[in-house]
Design a protein around this motif. Sequence first.
Motif, PDB file in Angstrom:
ATOM      1  N   THR A 120       0.925  -1.341   0.208  1.00  0.00           N
ATOM      2  CA  THR A 120      -0.017  -0.072   0.008  1.00  0.00           C
ATOM      3  C   THR A 120       1.067   1.164  -0.107  1.00  0.00           C
ATOM      4  OG1 THR A 120      -0.111   0.217   2.350  1.00  0.00           O
ATOM      5  CG2 THR A 120      -1.808  -1.416   1.414  1.00  0.00           C
ATOM      6  N   ALA A 121       0.168   2.518  -0.134  1.00  0.00           N
ATOM      7  CA  ALA A 121       0.992   3.649  -0.185  1.00  0.00           C
ATOM      8  C   ALA A 121       1.842   3.563   1.253  1.00  0.00           C
ATOM      9  CB  ALA A 121       0.179   4.703  -0.537  1.00  0.00           C
ATOM     10  N   GLU A 122       1.207   3.456   2.246  1.00  0.00           N
ATOM     11  CA  GLU A 122       1.871   3.450   3.524  1.00  0.00           C
ATOM     12  C   GLU A 122       3.127   2.508   3.639  1.00  0.00           C
ATOM     13  OE1 GLU A 122       1.185   5.638   5.937  1.00  0.00           O
ATOM     14  OE2 GLU A 122       2.208   4.632   7.706  1.00  0.00           O
ATOM     15  N   ASP A 123       2.965   1.645   3.012  1.00  0.00           N
ATOM     16  CA  ASP A 123       4.161   0.663   2.978  1.00  0.00           C
ATOM     17  C   ASP A 123       5.211   1.534   2.430  1.00  0.00           C
ATOM     18  OD1 ASP A 123       2.682  -1.455   4.296  1.00  0.00           O
ATOM     19  OD2 ASP A 123       2.177  -2.233   2.339  1.00  0.00           O
ATOM     20  N   LEU A 124       5.257   2.163   1.544  1.00  0.00           N
ATOM     21  CA  LEU A 124       6.568   3.011   0.987  1.00  0.00           C
ATOM     22  C   LEU A 124       6.825   4.381   1.901  1.00  0.00           C
ATOM     23  CD1 LEU A 124       5.436   0.828  -1.146  1.00  0.00           C
ATOM     24  CD2 LEU A 124       6.203   2.449  -2.966  1.00  0.00           C
ATOM     25  N   ALA A 125       6.410   4.346   2.804  1.00  0.00           N
ATOM     26  CA  ALA A 125       6.812   5.622   3.550  1.00  0.00           C
ATOM     27  C   ALA A 125       8.350   5.580   3.765  1.00  0.00           C
ATOM     28  CB  ALA A 125       6.268   5.510   5.076  1.00  0.00           C
ATOM     29  N   GLY A 126       8.441   6.712   3.404  1.00  0.00           N
ATOM     30  CA  GLY A 126      10.024   7.228   3.262  1.00  0.00           C
ATOM     31  C   GLY A 126      10.814   7.282   2.014  1.00  0.00           C
ATOM     32  N   GLU A 127      10.080   6.432   1.097  1.00  0.00           N
ATOM     33  CA  GLU A 127      10.343   6.732  -0.357  1.00  0.00           C
ATOM     34  C   GLU A 127       9.873   8.046  -0.910  1.00  0.00           C
ATOM     35  OE1 GLU A 127      10.669   3.276  -2.860  1.00  0.00           O
ATOM     36  OE2 GLU A 127      10.199   1.839  -1.193  1.00  0.00           O
ATOM     37  N   THR A 128      10.340   8.430  -1.847  1.00  0.00           N
ATOM     38  CA  THR A 128       9.715   9.508  -2.828  1.00  0.00           C
ATOM     39  C   THR A 128      10.033   9.267  -4.491  1.00  0.00           C
ATOM     40  OG1 THR A 128      11.754  11.112  -2.573  1.00  0.00           O
ATOM     41  CG2 THR A 128      10.092  11.182  -1.040  1.00  0.00           C
ATOM     42  N   PHE A 129       9.118   9.985  -5.136  1.00  0.00           N
ATOM     43  CA  PHE A 129       9.380   9.761  -6.496  1.00  0.00           C
ATOM     44  C   PHE A 129       8.861  10.877  -7.267  1.00  0.00           C
ATOM     45  CE2 PHE A 129       7.679   6.003  -4.314  1.00  0.00           C
ATOM     46  CZ  PHE A 129       8.304   4.890  -4.911  1.00  0.00           C
TER      47      PHE A 129
END
Length: 244
Positions: free
Chosen positions: A117-126
Motif C-alpha cells: 500500500t502507499a503507507e508501506d512505502l513511507a520514506g520513499e519519494t518519487f
Amino acid sequence: MAQAEQVDPAEIAKFEAMAAEWWDPAGKFKPLHMLNPCRLGYAVEQIAAQHGRDPKAPEPFAGLRLLDIGCGGGLLCEPMRRLGAEVVGIDPAERNIPVARLHAKQTGLDIDYRVATAEDLAGETFDAVLNMEVVEHVPDPAAYMRACAALVAPGGIMIASTINRNPKSFAMAIVGAEYIMRWLPRGTHQWSKFITPDELYALIRDAGLRPVDRTGFQFDPLGWSWRLSKRDLSVNYVTASVRD
C-alpha cells in the motif's frame, strides 16, 4: 496510521477475483483498456510539463522515478517504463502482482512490482505518482491521500483520477457500466464513495500538494472512445497536483 485503515478487504477481493483478466481487452477490465490511451496521454503531458521534458523525445522520462499506486496488471506501468521512467508498481491485491510481473517479463520490461500500500512505502519519494481510480475504493480518502502525497518528491507531481458523485455518474458509472453494458461486475463501485472535483481538490490541498489542473474523461458513444474535456467533469475526471 495503520495499514488496515487504508485498505478495504472487500474492495481488494473484487479485483483479485478478476486478476487473470487484466490484459484481456475484451474481458472484465475492458473499460480500463478503452480509457487507458486517454488517461495515459494526460499523465504523460502533465509529467512532461512539470519536469521540462519533451514527450516526443526517445525515452523522455529517463532519470525520473515513477510510482503507480493500485497498478493492477500494469496497464500504466508498462508504457511509462517504455518512456524511460524507473517504475515501481504497487497493489494490495496479491493476485494482481504475479500477473503484472509475468506480463512485464514477456514484454522484456524491468518493472519493480510489489504487494504493498502507499503507507508501506513511507520514506520513499518519487518524481511522479499515479493515483488512478483508487481513492473511490478506500475507507478513508483523507488518510489515503495524505499517504500518497507524502510519496511525492519536491518538484514532483501526482496524477489522481476518480469518479464524480452526482445523478449522471450514478446513471452512467453504475447503472450503465455495471447493469446495462455489463462492462464491470455488479458492485464494483459504490456511488456513495464517489468524490466530486471540489472534494478531491480539498483532499489534495489538505495532504500538502498544490492542485494545478483538473480535466474530464468524456465518453463518445458514436466513436466508442474516450477524450479529454476541460468542461465536462460530470463522470470520470483526472487531476494534477504538485509539491512546490
